[in-house]
Design a protein around this motif. Structure first.
Motif, short mmCIF file in Angstrom:
data_model
loop_
_atom_site.label_atom_id
_atom_site.label_comp_id
_atom_site.label_asym_id
_atom_site.label_seq_id
_atom_site.Cartn_x
_atom_site.Cartn_y
_atom_site.Cartn_z
N GLN A 129 0.81 -1.21 0.00
CA GLN A 129 0.00 0.00 0.00
C GLN A 129 0.85 1.27 0.00
O GLN A 129 0.40 2.33 -0.44
N ARG A 340 -4.30 -5.23 8.63
CA ARG A 340 -5.62 -4.69 8.39
C ARG A 340 -6.03 -3.71 9.50
O ARG A 340 -6.65 -2.67 9.22
N LEU A 343 -4.21 -0.51 8.74
CA LEU A 343 -4.81 0.17 7.59
C LEU A 343 -6.13 0.83 7.96
O LEU A 343 -6.45 1.92 7.48
N HIS A 344 -6.91 0.19 8.84
CA HIS A 344 -8.16 0.80 9.29
C HIS A 344 -7.87 2.08 10.08
O HIS A 344 -8.60 3.08 9.93
N ASP A 347 -6.80 4.78 7.53
CA ASP A 347 -7.96 5.27 6.79
C ASP A 347 -8.80 6.21 7.67
O ASP A 347 -9.29 7.25 7.21
N TYR A 348 -8.96 5.86 8.92
CA TYR A 348 -9.75 6.69 9.85
C TYR A 348 -9.11 8.07 10.01
O TYR A 348 -9.80 9.10 9.96
N THR A 350 -7.26 9.71 7.98
CA THR A 350 -7.37 10.55 6.78
C THR A 350 -8.68 11.34 6.77
O THR A 350 -8.77 12.38 6.11
N LYS A 351 -9.69 10.88 7.50
CA LYS A 351 -10.96 11.60 7.55
C LYS A 351 -10.82 12.94 8.27
O LYS A 351 -11.69 13.81 8.16
N PRO A 356 -2.49 9.75 3.85
CA PRO A 356 -2.25 8.39 4.36
C PRO A 356 -0.83 8.18 4.87
O PRO A 356 -0.63 7.53 5.90
N TYR A 360 0.48 6.90 8.53
CA TYR A 360 1.35 5.72 8.63
C TYR A 360 2.61 6.04 9.42
O TYR A 360 3.02 5.28 10.32
#
Length: 418
Positions: A129, A340, A343-344, A347-348, A350-351, A356, A360
Motif C-alpha cells: 500500500q 488490516r 490500515l483501518h 484510513d480513519y 485521513t478523515k 495516508p 502511517y
C-alpha cells in the motif's frame, strides 16, 4: 556517572572512531572492553545509518538509505566469567539522546526521524500500500516529540534501544545462514527480499585484523532481524528500568547495543519506524551461571519491562481480521490481521485531513499498542491497534458532529524517484 566505556565523537563517522564498533554478528569479533559482574557503565550509540539521514524536507536520503552499513553497534563487551549456557542479566539504568547537545546535524541532537522505506530498498510492513519512500522529522522537547511533517500531535516517547544481544557461536551462526539461505532460495528475486544474506561489502568488524574482514564479513550475520541472541527485536518497552535475560553462546557473552529510538509504536511498522536517534545508554551487567538450562531459556531473551513510560488512560482502538484487501480468507493469519488493523487506523485518520503517509508515519513513531486479540476463532485471527487519544491536539473520537478538519501542514516528504 557510570564509567564511560564506549564514547563516540559526533564530528567523526562511526568507522573513524577511536574505539571501533561493528555492524555484523560473528563470534570472532573481539571485545572492545571487559566488564565485571555487577559493573555499571555508559555506552554511546550512533543512530543506525550513521548520519546518512538529514533534518530537512526531502525523503531522498530515505530512498537511498545504505542498508549494507547497518546497524552501527557499540561493543562487543565481554563479561568476566560468562560462559556458554549462562544467562546474561542486563539492566537499563538510563537511556537518552546525545547528552548536552540540543541541536546539530546528527539524529539525537535535538531531533530524530521516521522513514517509510521504498519497496525496492527494504520495504515496510505495509509495502504494497506504501511502496514509496517518505520521511518525518521529529523535534524533541524534553520527553515530548512533535513534527512539522505530521502536525497536530505531541507525545511522550518511550526511549529504548532497538537492538541488543550477545554474540552467536560458530554453530549458531551457521544455523542462521543455513535456514535464512534456504528461505531466500524459495524466491531469490523477491522484492523486498525474504532475508538478507551475509555481505562483506561495508562490513565493519571492530578490532578484528583487517586482513580477516573479507572472510569474516562473508559469513557474518546481518543485524536486521531478531534471532536467538536477541538482536534487532525493536521492543518499545525495553526502556529505562528494564531487565533483560540473554542467552550466552560464547565465552564472555560479547554483548553489543545500538539502534536507539526516542519513541516507537508496536511493530515498528514502517521498518524505519521508531524515531531513530543517537544517544547514550547506561547499563549494569550480571550473570546467572547455567541459567539457560535452569530456566529453559535456550533461545530468545526474556525481559521485565521498566515502569517509566507515558501514562495514557484513554485509547481509540481499531481491529482487523485475516481477510485480504481483495476479500480472500486466510487461516488465522495474525500478521495479516495486524496489517488490516493498521490500515483501518490510517484510513480513519485521513478523515481528519491527514494524508495516508502522514498517518502511517505516526503509527510507526508514536507509542501505539498492538495486540493479538484473538488467535483461536477459525478462520479469522483478530488483531488490534490502540491509539492514545491524548497525543492529538483535537478530538479523534467519532461523534455526530463529524471529524474535525486539521491543517496537514507541509506534509511528509516523498522521494522524487520513490
Amino acid at each position: 556517572m557510570p564509567e564511560h566505556l564506549f564514547s563516540l565523537d559526533s564530528s567523526k563517522a562511526f568507522k573513524d572512531q577511536e574505539k571501533l564498533g561493528h555492524n555484523r554478528w560473528h563470534p570472532e569479533i573481539p571485545p572492545v572492553a571487559t566488564v565485571k559482574r555487577g559493573d555499571s557503565f555508559r555506552v554511546d550509540c550512533r543512530e543506525w545509518f550513521d548520519g546518512a539521514i538529514h533534518n530537512d524536507d526531502s525523503a531522498q536520503d530515505i530512498l537511498d538509505a545504505p542498508l549494507l552499513t547497518v546497524h552501527t553497534l557499540s561493543g562487543p563487551f565481554a563479561v568476566e566469567g560468562a560462559k556458554p549456557g549462562d544467562l546474561l542479566v542486563v539492566d537499563i539504568l538510563d537511556v537518552g539522546p546525545i547528552p548536552q547537545e540540543d541541536s546539530g546535524p546528527l539524529a539525537g541532537q535535538g531531533w530524530g526521524y521516521t522513514g517509510i522505506f521504498a519497496k525496492n530498498n527494504g520495504g515496510s510492513f505495509l509495502t504494497e500500500q506504501f511502496p514509496d519512500a517518505y520521511k518525518a522529522v521529529w523535534d524533541f522537547r524534553g520527553q515530548v516529540a512533535t513534527s512539522r511533517h505530521v502536525p497536530g500531535v505531541a507525545f511522550e516517547g518511550i526511549i529504548h534501544p532497538g537492538l541488543m544481544g550477545t554474540a552467536p557461536s560458530a554453530e549458531l551462526l551457521a544455523k542462521w545462514n543455513k535456514r535464512e539461505g534456504d528461505l531466500i532460495a524459495t524466491d531469490p528475486q523477491r522484492v523486498p527480499p525474504l532475508a538478507l544474506p551475509p555481505e562483506a561489502d561495508h562490513a565493519i568488524l571492530g578490532g578484528l585484523p583487517r586482513d580477516q574482514w573479507e572472510r569474516v564479513g562473508s559469513e557474518a550475520g546481518r543485524t536486521a532481524p531478531p534471532r536467538e541472541n536477541g538482536g534487532n527485536q525493536d521492543i518499545k518497552n525495553l526502556s529505562k528500568g528494564t531487565r533483560i535475560f540473554y542467552p550466552v553462546y560464547v565465552d564472555g557473552a560479547n554483548f553489543s547495543v545500538g539502534d536507539l529510538h526516542f519513541s516507537q509504536g508496536d511493530g515498528e511498522i514502517t521498518f524505519c519506524g521508531g524515531i531513530e536517534m543517537g544517544g547514550f545508554i547506561d547499563l549494569s551487567i550480571d550473570v546467572i551461571p547455567g541459567g539457560m538450562e535452569t530456566y529453559g531459556v535456550t533461545e530468545n531473551a526474556i525481559f521485565m519491562p521498566g515502569r517509566v513510560e507515558p501514562q495514557f488512560s484513554e485509547w481509540l482502538a481499531f481491529s482487523g481480521t485475516s481477510v485480504t484487501l481483495e476479500g480472500e480468507q486466510r487461516y488465522l493469519d495474525s500478521h495479516l490481521s495486524y496489517q488490516r488493523a493498521c490500515l483501518h487506523a490510517i484510513d480513519y485518520l485521513t478523515k481528519f485531513g491527514y494524508a495516508p503517509e502522514q498517518a502511517y508515519l505516526l503509527l510507526g513513531a508514536a507509542p501505539i499498542e498492538g495486540r493479538l486479540s484473538g488467535v483461536v476463532d477459525i478462520p479469522n485471527s483478530c488483531s488490534t491497534v490502540y491509539l492514545p487519544t491524548a497525543m492529538f491536539d483535537f478530538d479523534i473520537r467519532p461523534s455526530a458532529a463529524g471529524p474535525v478538519q486539521i491543517d496537514p501542514g507541509i506534509g511528509a516528504p516523498r522521494a522524487a524517484n520513490g
